[in-house]
Structures are given as structure tokens and as C-alpha cells.
Design a protein around this motif. Structure first.
Motif, PDB file in Angstrom:
ATOM      1  N   UNK A 109       0.836  -1.314  -0.089  1.00 50.34           N
ATOM      2  CA  UNK A 109      -0.017   0.191   0.230  1.00 50.34           C
ATOM      3  C   UNK A 109       0.855   1.212   0.092  1.00 50.34           C
ATOM      4  N   UNK A 110       0.358   2.293  -0.409  1.00 44.99           N
ATOM      5  CA  UNK A 110       1.007   3.443  -0.468  1.00 44.99           C
ATOM      6  C   UNK A 110       0.175   4.529   0.646  1.00 44.99           C
ATOM      7  N   UNK A 111       0.999   4.249   1.969  1.00 42.39           N
ATOM      8  CA  UNK A 111       0.263   4.765   3.276  1.00 42.39           C
ATOM      9  C   UNK A 111      -0.261   6.198   2.896  1.00 42.39           C
ATOM     10  N   UNK A 112       0.718   7.129   2.562  1.00 41.56           N
ATOM     11  CA  UNK A 112       0.301   8.454   2.355  1.00 41.56           C
ATOM     12  C   UNK A 112      -0.865   8.778   1.550  1.00 41.56           C
ATOM     13  N   UNK A 113      -1.060   8.015   0.527  1.00 44.49           N
ATOM     14  CA  UNK A 113      -2.250   8.554  -0.068  1.00 44.49           C
ATOM     15  C   UNK A 113      -3.638   7.410   0.333  1.00 44.49           C
TER      16      UNK A 113
END
Ligand SMILES: *[C@@H]1O[C@H](CO)[C@@H](O)[C@H](O)[C@H]1NC(C)=O
Length: 280
Positions: A109-113
Motif C-alpha cells: 500500500x502507499x500509506x500517504x495516499x
């Protein structure tokens, strides 16, 4: 699929999705029968083909599903492209390959998004669970940038359905979250059915350097290397000393997110001897 990088030190270029197929065949394990799918308790080589196929999925950078657009696509492909395309792609690959194991190697996952890290992870891994494939995961440098810590992300991965992911070995002081190993047995009904003929290791290669003089990504720490070496030599001893005794150690594969520093010196020159003889 938004933002971020593969984790190659010094080359932080967004890579949307890296997919590697690993098919390991052990001669001694060949035979006839069904593959190892969820429901059977252990990973093992297939009887008919004598193979064990791993689909490795890296850097999905999954976030909020339909609401998260694609990166690294042509301008003409931006409209209507989202995380859901990643999901559709995984289904296509899994159907085509029929893997014995799926390994998600970080930046799942791309945590920031992502609005909700657990929800993003559930959606990212969903095709493997839905298709009842055994799967395992490690974390990258972006998984923890959302609503869950590195430990929280790893705990979530371990608790998901059909997950073969593990936390850390018991009773060992070790850096990171999610250092574990899996054994792959020989073909059912053969003399190697109870032995691990392929050893898989999963390491948490960290996120970013915390040493001020060293910039960039994290790395595998000495504590992890020690655990790996001990686990590997104990498995090798078992394989060669326990009946049926084998002459050579079983092969092994290690999965982790951030490439070793040597990877950045691996270029075209590694394939061609230069005129001066340099380049090795
Ligand atoms: C993403 O999925 C949509 C819906 O299936 C499709 O129309 C579109 O072509 C896909 N985009 C890419 C880049 O594959």
C-alpha cells in the motif's frame, strides 16, 4: 499505484508494479498430483510438474481503490485508470499462472495516499484471498506511511485470511517486523514429502536510514543476517543429515523490499566484458 519508488537506493523512480515469476523445480520432487493450495496445510511441490511456482508482486502502491489514480501510464491512459486496474491485473496474472504461492514484497500500500491502511491492504491483497491462493508478504518503505505503524501493518498482514506471513521469530532480538521463513515440502507420497526441499525467507529491509551520515533507504540489519544464517544452516543440516539424507543443501530464496547496495552497481556492464577487461 500512486507515487513512491521501488526502493533502489539513489534511483527513486516510481515503479508502478514489478512482477516476477519464480518457478523452482527440484528434480527429486517430480511426480504426479495436485499443487499446494490453501486448504492443504503445507506448501509443497506439485506432483505432475514437479514445480513450485511463486508469483511475486511488488510495489502495488495501493491506496483508496477507485479514487486513487494511476502513475506511470501514458497520458491517454490516465482517465479511468485507478487501483482497480491493479486488482484486475492481479486476477489476470493469477488466473494465467495458477501459482502455488503469491509473495507481496512491500509497498503493497502507499500509506500517504491511503485513508485507512487496513482497508487499503485488504483491497490490495484481495485477489489472492478471493482465489484461495496461499500468500505471504513483507513490508516496504511506504506501507507504514498511513494510519498504521510498521508493526501495525505487519500484524494486520499476519491476521488476514490464508496469510502465511509471520511476525518475528520467538525469543530472538531482531530488527524490523515480519522476519520469518517458510518451508516447501517435496511431492506428496515421495520420500521427500516430509522434508523442506525449498526454503523461503522473508526479511523486513526497513524504510529509511536513521543514520544522519547515510541518506536514503533502510537496510537489512546484522540481527536479521544472524537469524537468517542460523535458520539457514539449521535447515541445511536437517536436510543433509535426516533420512533420506541429501548430498547438497536445499535451495533457498529470500524476499525483501529494498535492494542490496550491490544491486545499484548491477548494470549492463555485468553482462558484457569490456575491452579493457573491466566491468566485473
Ligand atoms: C483500467 O480499467 C478500465 C476499466 O476496465 C479500462 O477501461 C482501462 O483501459 C484500464 N486502464 C489501463 C491503463 O489499463
Amino acid at each position: 499505484m500512486a507515487g513512491g519508488g521501488l526502493g533502489l537506493r539513489g534511483a527513486h523512480r516510481p515503479v508502478a508494479l514489478l512482477l516476477v515469476l519464480v518457478a523452482a523445480a527440484a528434480g527429486a520432487a517430480a511426480g504426479k498430483g495436485k499443487g499446494a493450495h490453501a486448504g492443504t496445510s503445507r506448501l509443497r511441490f506439485r506432483r505432475e510438474s514437479g514445480t513450485f511456482k511463486v508469483v511475486q508482486v511488488a510495489d502495488m502502491h495501493y491506496a483508496d481503490g477507485r479514487a486513487t489514480g494511476c502513475e506511470d501510464v501514458l497520458p491517454s491512459q490516465v482517465a479511468g485508470c485507478s487501483d482497480l486496474n491493479t486488482t484486475a491485473f492481479l486476477y489476470r496474472v493469477f488466473r494465467a499462472e495458477d501459482p502455488d504461492l503469491v509473495v507481496f514484497t512491500g509497498d503493497n500500500i502507499y500509506g500517504a495516499d491511503s485513508t485507512d491502511a487496513a482497508k487499503s491492504m485488504d483491497a490490495a491483497i484481495a485477489p489472492a484471498i478471493d482465489m484461495k491462493l496461499p500468500w505471504a508478504a513483507v513490508i516496504g518503505n511506504h506501507d507504514q506511511e498511513g494510519t498504521l505503524s510498521r508493526e501495525g501493518v505487519m500484524r494486520h498482514l499476519v491476521g488476514m485470511k490464508n496469510s502465511l506471513s509471520g511476525l518475528n521469530p520467538e525469543g530472538v532480538e531482531i530488527d524490523g517486523y515480519g522476519n520469518y521463513n517458510l518451508e516447501v515440502s517435496g511431492v506428496e507420497g515421495t520420500s521427500l514429502a516430509e522434508k523442506s526441499v525449498l526454503n523461503l525467507y522473508f526479511l523486513d529491509s526497513g524504510d529509511y536510514s536513521t543514520v544522519p551520515s547515510i541518506k536514503g533507504y533502510g537496510w537489512i540489519k546484522a540481527s536479521q543476517q544472524v537469524w537468517f544464517q542460523q535458520t539457514s544452516s539449521s535447515l541445511q543440516r536437517k536436510y543433509m543429515n535426516e533420512n533420506p539424507k541429501q548430498k547438497e543443501p536445499a535451495p533457498g530464496l529470500v524476499f525483501f523490499h529494498i535492494p542490496l547496495p550491490e544491486f545499484s552497481s548491477f548494470t549492463a556492464v555485468n553482462f558484457h566484458r569490456s575491452k579493457t577487461g573491466e566491468g566485473y
